[in-house]
Scaffold this motif. Structure first.
Motif, PDB file in Angstrom:
ATOM      1  N   MET A   1       9.328 -31.698 -20.022  1.00  0.00           N
ATOM      2  CA  MET A   1       9.436 -31.463 -18.797  1.00  0.00           C
ATOM      3  C   MET A   1      10.302 -31.525 -17.875  1.00  0.00           C
ATOM      4  O   MET A   1      11.319 -32.137 -17.829  1.00  0.00           O
ATOM      5  N   HIS A   2      10.536 -30.328 -17.106  1.00  0.00           N
ATOM      6  CA  HIS A   2      11.414 -30.607 -16.051  1.00  0.00           C
ATOM      7  C   HIS A   2      11.045 -31.322 -14.602  1.00  0.00           C
ATOM      8  O   HIS A   2      11.210 -30.345 -13.741  1.00  0.00           O
ATOM      9  N   PRO A   3      10.844 -31.976 -14.581  1.00  0.00           N
ATOM     10  CA  PRO A   3      10.269 -32.793 -13.755  1.00  0.00           C
ATOM     11  C   PRO A   3      10.656 -32.585 -12.327  1.00  0.00           C
ATOM     12  O   PRO A   3      10.270 -32.066 -11.226  1.00  0.00           O
ATOM     13  N   SER A   4      12.711 -32.684 -11.799  1.00  0.00           N
ATOM     14  CA  SER A   4      13.484 -32.666 -11.121  1.00  0.00           C
ATOM     15  C   SER A   4      13.482 -31.489 -10.389  1.00  0.00           C
ATOM     16  O   SER A   4      13.906 -31.065  -9.687  1.00  0.00           O
ATOM     17  N   THR A   5      13.410 -30.382 -11.751  1.00  0.00           N
ATOM     18  CA  THR A   5      13.658 -28.615 -11.149  1.00  0.00           C
ATOM     19  C   THR A   5      12.026 -28.063 -11.223  1.00  0.00           C
ATOM     20  O   THR A   5      12.250 -27.235 -10.260  1.00  0.00           O
ATOM     21  N   ALA A   6      11.126 -29.077 -10.850  1.00  0.00           N
ATOM     22  CA  ALA A   6       9.669 -28.400 -10.190  1.00  0.00           C
ATOM     23  C   ALA A   6       9.711 -28.076  -8.917  1.00  0.00           C
ATOM     24  O   ALA A   6      10.192 -28.612  -8.006  1.00  0.00           O
ATOM     25  N   ASP A   7       8.806 -26.954  -8.817  1.00  0.00           N
ATOM     26  CA  ASP A   7       8.760 -26.474  -7.149  1.00  0.00           C
ATOM     27  C   ASP A   7       7.718 -27.302  -6.658  1.00  0.00           C
ATOM     28  O   ASP A   7       6.514 -26.685  -7.064  1.00  0.00           O
ATOM     29  N   PRO A   8       8.483 -28.086  -6.337  1.00  0.00           N
ATOM     30  CA  PRO A   8       7.218 -29.025  -5.225  1.00  0.00           C
ATOM     31  C   PRO A   8       6.607 -28.146  -4.445  1.00  0.00           C
ATOM     32  O   PRO A   8       5.143 -28.535  -3.905  1.00  0.00           O
ATOM     33  N   ALA A   9       6.533 -27.069  -3.524  1.00  0.00           N
ATOM     34  CA  ALA A   9       6.189 -26.294  -3.002  1.00  0.00           C
ATOM     35  C   ALA A   9       4.872 -25.484  -3.309  1.00  0.00           C
ATOM     36  O   ALA A   9       3.486 -24.568  -2.931  1.00  0.00           O
ATOM     37  N   THR A  10       4.014 -25.992  -4.812  1.00  0.00           N
ATOM     38  CA  THR A  10       3.097 -24.968  -5.305  1.00  0.00           C
ATOM     39  C   THR A  10       2.322 -25.748  -6.339  1.00  0.00           C
ATOM     40  O   THR A  10       3.257 -26.867  -6.845  1.00  0.00           O
ATOM     41  N   ASP A  11       1.241 -25.490  -5.977  1.00  0.00           N
ATOM     42  CA  ASP A  11       0.629 -26.584  -7.664  1.00  0.00           C
ATOM     43  C   ASP A  11       0.807 -25.256  -9.125  1.00  0.00           C
ATOM     44  O   ASP A  11       0.126 -26.096  -9.878  1.00  0.00           O
ATOM     45  N   ALA A  12       1.386 -24.910  -9.134  1.00  0.00           N
ATOM     46  CA  ALA A  12       1.670 -23.520 -10.448  1.00  0.00           C
ATOM     47  C   ALA A  12       1.923 -24.553 -11.296  1.00  0.00           C
ATOM     48  O   ALA A  12       3.183 -25.442 -10.720  1.00  0.00           O
ATOM     49  N   LEU A  13       1.989 -24.980 -12.317  1.00  0.00           N
ATOM     50  CA  LEU A  13       2.255 -25.367 -13.513  1.00  0.00           C
ATOM     51  C   LEU A  13       3.159 -24.446 -14.605  1.00  0.00           C
ATOM     52  O   LEU A  13       3.655 -24.700 -15.141  1.00  0.00           O
ATOM     53  N   LEU A  14       2.632 -22.669 -13.956  1.00  0.00           N
ATOM     54  CA  LEU A  14       3.405 -21.465 -15.099  1.00  0.00           C
ATOM     55  C   LEU A  14       3.433 -20.737 -13.910  1.00  0.00           C
ATOM     56  O   LEU A  14       3.013 -20.798 -13.441  1.00  0.00           O
ATOM     57  N   ASP A  15       4.167 -20.146 -14.432  1.00  0.00           N
ATOM     58  CA  ASP A  15       5.135 -18.624 -13.664  1.00  0.00           C
ATOM     59  C   ASP A  15       4.673 -17.589 -14.573  1.00  0.00           C
ATOM     60  O   ASP A  15       5.128 -17.821 -15.471  1.00  0.00           O
ATOM     61  N   LEU A  16       3.974 -16.514 -14.421  1.00  0.00           N
ATOM     62  CA  LEU A  16       3.537 -15.598 -14.935  1.00  0.00           C
ATOM     63  C   LEU A  16       4.549 -14.569 -14.930  1.00  0.00           C
ATOM     64  O   LEU A  16       4.420 -13.926 -13.355  1.00  0.00           O
ATOM     65  N   ILE A  17       5.972 -13.979 -15.129  1.00  0.00           N
ATOM     66  CA  ILE A  17       7.093 -13.227 -15.028  1.00  0.00           C
ATOM     67  C   ILE A  17       6.991 -11.701 -15.894  1.00  0.00           C
ATOM     68  O   ILE A  17       7.581 -11.747 -16.929  1.00  0.00           O
ATOM     69  N   PRO A  18       6.992 -10.898 -15.064  1.00  0.00           N
ATOM     70  CA  PRO A  18       6.250  -9.232 -15.222  1.00  0.00           C
ATOM     71  C   PRO A  18       7.839  -8.944 -15.361  1.00  0.00           C
ATOM     72  O   PRO A  18       8.611  -9.043 -14.513  1.00  0.00           O
ATOM     73  N   PHE A  19       8.115  -8.611 -16.394  1.00  0.00           N
ATOM     74  CA  PHE A  19       9.492  -7.694 -17.218  1.00  0.00           C
ATOM     75  C   PHE A  19       9.429  -5.600 -16.951  1.00  0.00           C
ATOM     76  O   PHE A  19       8.894  -5.885 -17.655  1.00  0.00           O
ATOM     77  N   GLY A  20      10.059  -5.687 -16.291  1.00  0.00           N
ATOM     78  CA  GLY A  20       9.216  -4.293 -16.061  1.00  0.00           C
ATOM     79  C   GLY A  20       8.651  -3.415 -15.460  1.00  0.00           C
ATOM     80  O   GLY A  20       6.957  -4.394 -14.953  1.00  0.00           O
ATOM     81  N   GLU A  21       7.988  -2.096 -15.842  1.00  0.00           N
ATOM     82  CA  GLU A  21       6.098  -2.002 -15.446  1.00  0.00           C
ATOM     83  C   GLU A  21       5.449  -2.515 -15.745  1.00  0.00           C
ATOM     84  O   GLU A  21       5.358  -2.265 -16.685  1.00  0.00           O
ATOM     85  N   ARG A 177      -5.435 -32.792 -21.994  1.00  0.00           N
ATOM     86  CA  ARG A 177      -5.494 -33.583 -22.304  1.00  0.00           C
ATOM     87  C   ARG A 177      -3.537 -33.764 -21.786  1.00  0.00           C
ATOM     88  O   ARG A 177      -3.048 -34.421 -20.802  1.00  0.00           O
ATOM     89  N   LEU A 178      -3.751 -32.670 -22.359  1.00  0.00           N
ATOM     90  CA  LEU A 178      -1.921 -32.161 -22.375  1.00  0.00           C
ATOM     91  C   LEU A 178      -2.145 -31.603 -21.258  1.00  0.00           C
ATOM     92  O   LEU A 178      -0.803 -32.002 -20.332  1.00  0.00           O
ATOM     93  N   LEU A 179      -2.470 -30.602 -20.398  1.00  0.00           N
ATOM     94  CA  LEU A 179      -2.497 -30.682 -18.605  1.00  0.00           C
ATOM     95  C   LEU A 179      -2.804 -31.464 -18.321  1.00  0.00           C
ATOM     96  O   LEU A 179      -1.314 -31.620 -17.039  1.00  0.00           O
ATOM     97  N   LYS A 180      -2.766 -32.797 -18.616  1.00  0.00           N
ATOM     98  CA  LYS A 180      -3.283 -34.023 -17.117  1.00  0.00           C
ATOM     99  C   LYS A 180      -2.215 -34.649 -17.602  1.00  0.00           C
ATOM    100  O   LYS A 180      -1.281 -34.808 -16.139  1.00  0.00           O
ATOM    101  N   ARG A 181      -1.712 -35.020 -18.178  1.00  0.00           N
ATOM    102  CA  ARG A 181       0.286 -35.762 -18.653  1.00  0.00           C
ATOM    103  C   ARG A 181       1.255 -34.817 -17.961  1.00  0.00           C
ATOM    104  O   ARG A 181       1.877 -35.411 -17.669  1.00  0.00           O
ATOM    105  N   ALA A 182       1.049 -33.013 -18.393  1.00  0.00           N
ATOM    106  CA  ALA A 182       2.030 -32.193 -17.526  1.00  0.00           C
ATOM    107  C   ALA A 182       1.685 -32.151 -16.065  1.00  0.00           C
ATOM    108  O   ALA A 182       3.197 -32.566 -15.223  1.00  0.00           O
ATOM    109  N   SER A 183       1.181 -32.167 -15.746  1.00  0.00           N
ATOM    110  CA  SER A 183       0.495 -32.799 -14.196  1.00  0.00           C
ATOM    111  C   SER A 183       1.047 -33.920 -13.966  1.00  0.00           C
ATOM    112  O   SER A 183       1.460 -34.107 -12.538  1.00  0.00           O
TER     113      SER A 183
END
Length: 188
Positions: A1-21, A177-183
């Motif tokens: 996990m990249h805890p130091s680079t997480a965006d503290p302004a959001t509770d999102a654990l996953l960014d869904l990034i659309p590419f193209g249309e 369990r793994l999500l709890k650890r990631a959070s």
């Protein structure tokens, strides 16, 4: 996990990034199921251009590994990133893939290209199933042998269509369990 680079302004654990249309409804269904089924707080990011540097011109496909590598290198955003595109994906050793992810890593990519059905709801459901499967891999889950589990490997669409929109009890437990650890790991 990249805890130091997480965006503290959001509770999102996953960014869904659309590419193209992208079909907006499919994107919404994928994000909603990542949250509802996997318990993975998801944020839909702005559409990005198709990653032409990952195009394998001779195959008319995009190299999933190159996309994942680029997503993994991003310094900001949620700890997990999942690209989604309408174009065909492959990895050098396979003719095509519906999705690919880093096992226990930070980045994944899925394609809706081979998931199309005349009924858009089925296309979106297939996309959600692939996204959930790849999210499971991101968390560290391997393929499951249970016939009714989203972590079961599906080579063909008819196999994917038979899967319910859920994990087996063992994979569901591990996901939680793994999500709890990631959070916990992402807190400053």
């Amino acid at each position: 996990m990249h805890p130091s680079t997480a965006d503290p302004a959001t509770d999102a654990l996953l960014d869904l990034i659309p590419f193209g249309e992208m079909e907006p409804a499919a994107l919404t269904v994928v994000a909603a199921n990542l949250q509802a089924v996997a318990g993975l707080p998801t944020r839909i990011r702005a559409v990005r251009p198709t990653p032409d540097d990952a195009l394998i011109a001779t195959r008319h496909q995009f190299d999933a590994v190159k996309i994942i590598t680029a997503l993994d290198r991003e310094p900001h955003g949620a700890p997990f990133r999942m690209g989604i595109l309408q174009r065909d994906l492959c990895i050098p050793i396979l003719t095509y893939v519906y999705g690919e992810s880093q096992l226990g890593g930070h980045a994944a990519v899925i394609s809706l290209h081979r998931l199309h059905h005349i009924d858009r709801r089925i296309t979106a459901e297939r996309g959600a199933k692939i996204a959930l499967h790849e999210a499971g891999h991101l968390l560290g889950l391997e393929h499951c042998r249970e016939p009714g589990c989203l972590m079961r490997f599906s080579k063909q669409l008819d196999q994917l269509d038979l899967l319910p929109m859920r994990f087996c009890s063992a994979c569901e437990y591990e996901t939680a369990r793994l999500l709890k650890r990631a959070s916990v790991n992402r807190r400053p």
